[in-house]
Enzyme design. Sequence first.
Site, PDB file in Angstrom:
ATOM      1  N   LYS A   1      47.055  36.088  35.983  1.00 46.46           N
ATOM      2  CA  LYS A   1      46.010  36.011  37.019  1.00 46.46           C
ATOM      3  C   LYS A   1      46.242  34.747  37.834  1.00 46.46           C
ATOM      4  O   LYS A   1      46.311  33.643  37.266  1.00 46.46           O
ATOM      5  CB  LYS A   1      44.610  35.968  36.388  1.00 46.46           C
ATOM      6  CG  LYS A   1      44.350  37.072  35.412  1.00 46.46           C
ATOM      7  CD  LYS A   1      44.260  38.438  36.080  1.00 46.46           C
ATOM      8  CE  LYS A   1      44.332  39.537  35.032  1.00 46.46           C
ATOM      9  NZ  LYS A   1      44.362  40.873  35.606  1.00 46.46           N
ATOM     10  N   GLY A   2      46.368  34.926  39.126  1.00 48.95           N
ATOM     11  CA  GLY A   2      46.706  33.798  39.992  1.00 48.95           C
ATOM     12  C   GLY A   2      48.198  33.518  39.900  1.00 48.95           C
ATOM     13  O   GLY A   2      48.638  32.386  39.705  1.00 48.95           O
ATOM     14  N   ARG A   3      48.954  34.599  39.995  1.00 47.07           N
ATOM     15  CA  ARG A   3      50.415  34.512  39.872  1.00 47.07           C
ATOM     16  C   ARG A   3      51.030  33.782  41.058  1.00 47.07           C
ATOM     17  O   ARG A   3      50.446  33.746  42.147  1.00 47.07           O
ATOM     18  CB  ARG A   3      51.018  35.921  39.868  1.00 47.07           C
ATOM     19  CG  ARG A   3      51.102  36.535  38.548  1.00 47.07           C
ATOM     20  CD  ARG A   3      52.062  37.710  38.578  1.00 47.07           C
ATOM     21  NE  ARG A   3      51.969  38.366  37.285  1.00 47.07           N
ATOM     22  CZ  ARG A   3      51.118  39.333  37.005  1.00 47.07           C
ATOM     23  NH1 ARG A   3      50.324  39.786  37.947  1.00 47.07           N
ATOM     24  NH2 ARG A   3      51.078  39.847  35.801  1.00 47.07           N
TER      25      ARG A   3
ATOM     26  N   LYS B   1      42.729  43.940  40.906  1.00 48.43           N
ATOM     27  CA  LYS B   1      43.352  42.822  41.638  1.00 48.43           C
ATOM     28  C   LYS B   1      42.438  42.139  42.661  1.00 48.43           C
ATOM     29  O   LYS B   1      42.902  41.552  43.634  1.00 48.43           O
ATOM     30  CB  LYS B   1      44.656  43.252  42.350  1.00 48.43           C
ATOM     31  CG  LYS B   1      45.657  43.954  41.498  1.00 48.43           C
ATOM     32  CD  LYS B   1      45.882  43.339  40.143  1.00 48.43           C
ATOM     33  CE  LYS B   1      46.503  41.960  40.147  1.00 48.43           C
ATOM     34  NZ  LYS B   1      46.489  41.388  38.749  1.00 48.43           N
ATOM     35  N   THR B   2      41.159  42.217  42.408  1.00 52.02           N
ATOM     36  CA  THR B   2      40.252  41.554  43.348  1.00 52.02           C
ATOM     37  C   THR B   2      39.560  40.349  42.702  1.00 52.02           C
ATOM     38  O   THR B   2      38.696  39.721  43.313  1.00 52.02           O
ATOM     39  CB  THR B   2      39.159  42.538  43.826  1.00 52.02           C
ATOM     40  OG1 THR B   2      38.511  43.077  42.679  1.00 52.02           O
ATOM     41  CG2 THR B   2      39.725  43.637  44.690  1.00 52.02           C
ATOM     42  N   GLY B   3      39.903  40.064  41.449  1.00 48.47           N
ATOM     43  CA  GLY B   3      39.269  38.945  40.748  1.00 48.47           C
ATOM     44  C   GLY B   3      38.329  39.421  39.646  1.00 48.47           C
ATOM     45  O   GLY B   3      37.452  38.672  39.210  1.00 48.47           O
ATOM     46  N   THR B   4      38.529  40.633  39.174  1.00 50.70           N
ATOM     47  CA  THR B   4      37.606  41.198  38.183  1.00 50.70           C
ATOM     48  C   THR B   4      37.664  40.447  36.848  1.00 50.70           C
ATOM     49  O   THR B   4      36.648  40.306  36.179  1.00 50.70           O
ATOM     50  CB  THR B   4      37.891  42.697  37.946  1.00 50.70           C
ATOM     51  OG1 THR B   4      39.251  42.849  37.574  1.00 50.70           O
ATOM     52  CG2 THR B   4      37.614  43.530  39.180  1.00 50.70           C
TER      53      THR B   4
ATOM     54  N   TYR C   1      53.925  34.153  43.648  1.00 53.34           N
ATOM     55  CA  TYR C   1      54.922  35.076  44.225  1.00 53.34           C
ATOM     56  C   TYR C   1      55.031  34.781  45.710  1.00 53.34           C
ATOM     57  O   TYR C   1      54.122  34.171  46.303  1.00 53.34           O
ATOM     58  CB  TYR C   1      54.557  36.551  43.960  1.00 53.34           C
ATOM     59  CG  TYR C   1      53.103  36.909  44.164  1.00 53.34           C
ATOM     60  CD1 TYR C   1      52.577  37.105  45.445  1.00 53.34           C
ATOM     61  CD2 TYR C   1      52.242  37.070  43.077  1.00 53.34           C
ATOM     62  CE1 TYR C   1      51.253  37.444  45.620  1.00 53.34           C
ATOM     63  CE2 TYR C   1      50.904  37.413  43.246  1.00 53.34           C
ATOM     64  CZ  TYR C   1      50.414  37.600  44.517  1.00 53.34           C
ATOM     65  OH  TYR C   1      49.106  37.923  44.703  1.00 53.34           O
TER      66      TYR C   1
ATOM     67  N   SER D   1      49.120  42.251  45.827  1.00 49.59           N
ATOM     68  CA  SER D   1      48.871  41.663  44.504  1.00 49.59           C
ATOM     69  C   SER D   1      49.126  42.706  43.407  1.00 49.59           C
ATOM     70  O   SER D   1      49.709  42.406  42.372  1.00 49.59           O
ATOM     71  CB  SER D   1      47.427  41.152  44.451  1.00 49.59           C
ATOM     72  OG  SER D   1      47.057  40.855  43.144  1.00 49.59           O
TER      73      SER D   1
END
Length: 909
Positions: A858-860, A640-643, A862, A737
């Site tokens: 990715k890039g949800r 959840k860090t942009g992998t 919420y 996230s």
Amino acid sequence: MTNFKMNIDKLRLPLLGKEATIKRKKNCMTQCLRNWIPTRLFPHRISNLKILILAVLIVVLIIIPIYYYRLSQFDLKYININYSTRPTPNIRCSMINGPRLPQNHDHKTEARLRSDPKVLVFVETMYSKLGKDIAELLVHTRIKYKIEVAGKSVPVLTSLDKGKYGVIVFENLNKYLQMDKWNRELLDKYCREYFVGIIGFINPSEETLVGAELKGFPIFIHTNIQLKDAALNAASQILRLTRPGETVWGPLPGDDWTIFQANHSTYEPLEWAHKIDDYGHEGLMKTPLTTIVQDHGLFDNIQRVIFGSGLKFWLHRLLFLDSLSYLSHGQLSLSLERKFLIDIDDIFVGDKGTRIKPEDVSAMLSTQRRIQNMVPGFKFNLGFSGKYYQHGNPDEDKGDDLILENIDEFRWFSHMWNHQQPHLYDNLTQLIDDMNLNKNFAKEKGIPFDSGYSVSPHHSGVYPAHELLYTAWKRVWNIRVTSTEEYPHLRPARLRRGFIHRNIMVLPRQTCGLFTHTIYIDKYPGGRDKLDESIQGGELFQTIVYNPINIFMTHMSNYGNDRLALYTFESVIKFLQCWTNIKLSSDTPLQLAESYFKLYPEETDPIWGNPCDDPKHQKIWSKNKSCDSLPKFLVIGPQKTGTTALYTFLSIHPSIASNLPSTETFEEIQFFNANNYYKGLDWYMNFFPVDVNSSRYMFEKSATYFDGDLVPKRVHALLPHTKLVTILISPAKRAYSWYQHIKAHGDTIANNYSFHQVITAGDTAPKPLRELRNRCLNPGKYSQHLERWLTYFPPQQLHIIDGEILKSNPIEVMDELQKFLKITPQFNYTGHLRYDEKKKFYCQVLNGERTKCLGKSKGRHYPPMEEKSLKLLQRYYLSHNTALVKLLKRIGMRNVPQWLQDDLTDSPT
Ligand code: A3P
């Protein structure tokens, strides 16, 4: 014995034939010569005596050289054995049937409960010889230890009112004696309070001391002495592993021994020796000199053992282990049980003239019977390759038959049918067919094939693991145990370990100094003394002392010829009986393996190394496999860090290639952290097919690697030079996230509990909720996880990406990353990534027009995190974030990420 005699007689037969001929010739000689010499030439009759002398001369000058020449030819052709030099195991000791164990043999006292079974070793420098010897001995015996350089401050000695060390060792006792007052008092106080003893070695000094006082103690030393004939004080309470009663005759190694003289009752000798030139008067030796002294602690309440020489002398290694046991009140004691198995690989394999003959088989059987009296349950373990049955000369073929006549006397296991190395098979069916040939041979000859044990020629396929071998072994023989010298490497032997792969237990295997071609004592590499030294206190002897379970590898040729294996093992067993209280026994390989993994359960999991890092491993690795099928860098997460964004951006790069997708976990292979690791290296490498047309920089991304306990160790073993890429964002944000992610994936707990409920779940909360809380929060303890990676990898191999910059300016991030990876020419991402207003993230540009963004997951969207949760998490991560700042500075990261500064300043105190 009968067989040996028979053999000698057989050898003599042709000689007797020649001798008889010579005699007959001699009888006719005078008459023949008389007839042959013409009387015309010698009108006077020659006397019989002269003719006889002439005849003898002819014999000496012509016939005898011919006779010896022919004999030597005969020798070369048929006699390979020099019977006059075949060694016999004639080790004798006076105490062989004497009392075996001293009374207080387990050394256990009440005090043992107060400190940990760990040794603190003060060395002179990190490279000093004796310090290294001590550390190696502790590694070999798997005793835990910590090394400290003497002269610096004393490390923390206690933890929660418990002593951290059971014994303290000084490589150079002087460093203890000359410690500054503060540290010395601290150390002595610790020793008294926790009943911890000290072992010290007197280091050789340039200056020869005569009667010098050991600073502060009523004991005097003489240094730089040459000694001989060491013996032990049988009354010493220290002796446990070591058995007294014998003398090591002859000069002791080194000319720099120290001896002790004391007149205080606290001191008791443990070992004595004589001066090298001590011949005494009228054959009587002078009083022996004390070379190791025990201090009972009557002087200052601290027990010590002081050695007058290092560990060069083999007996000192045993006495060092006994001292550790005694001073730790039995906590650092090795078991006295040793299991012992001798494999004879290559039964039926071998060149003509080097194989075993009937008399060798008889010798094997009689040695086996003698060993059985010393090692209960002992039987030679024979590994056969059926294809070579009856491939010797006629006598050797009889040897093969005699082995088979005695099938029940031995244990049996299957080698490869044709002695072919399994890694050379790339076809499972072929491998299975060849194994079946050996199995059919076993059936035909009545050889048992249910031992569940097998050994592979040259260790091929066992490690590095060739999966076909494991599969074929299971299918054909139902193999459950094997053994190898190659895991993790052949040398150093003290680090050899076991592992379990595909339900087959792989045991470490020991060498005994005999190889296929070491078959004659006079050709032993380094000379006979080298073998004898190994037996009498040297490498072989120590291997058995240090390893509770020993499987030795020998070859059929070591049992024929000079029968060096029989000599070596009977000798070493006798030597062990003379000098130790060790109880040897033997068992089936299966039982040995079960005992081994009971003793060392932590070894169950394998650690896959890189076969290309060890030339021996490369030799036994399939030519179809290549180390190019391994990644050059890893994106390790955390989740959840942009992998996924980074993975996608990297995949756009023309010189970078990712792994093939996994059917189960898609772009992630998840090899190092999960059960996939047990599928083996072949499985992993299949994800990185080598493209012969391009040499792309391969990488793998598995976001769970970051916080996996075992991952850094495993990655380092396989890819020690790999580069590591991690992305960090605010740990609080990451946790939120992650919660949203698994909630969206339908996790029932996440759907039943709010984020705040999850992160505040206490220790009384239901187990699934607590587990979810841990999975949510633990990866965010960045400093802890990074420290673990940094114990295996230098900071130069680690690249940290600020996840917020990855979001806002991925082009800059990709430029920096390429620099770190040293990828040239640099790829310009400018035209390939564009901010997408709808997605609110950077996306990949397709055909210069459309953009392709990451999927919905990715890039949800919420709701933002509740303020109370954010504050709580900022406080929760405060200590971790503070440690992270320190770590980043330590490894040279110039700019502390903004999110980290914010988290720290916003955190409620
Ligand atoms: P959110 O979905 O919570 O916003 P990972 O790929 O490691 O699972 O990380 C997913 C996160 O990557 C997303 O979390 C998002 O914030 C972040 N991210 C960074 N760059 C992105 C990009 N270009 N497109 C989509 N998400 C991106």
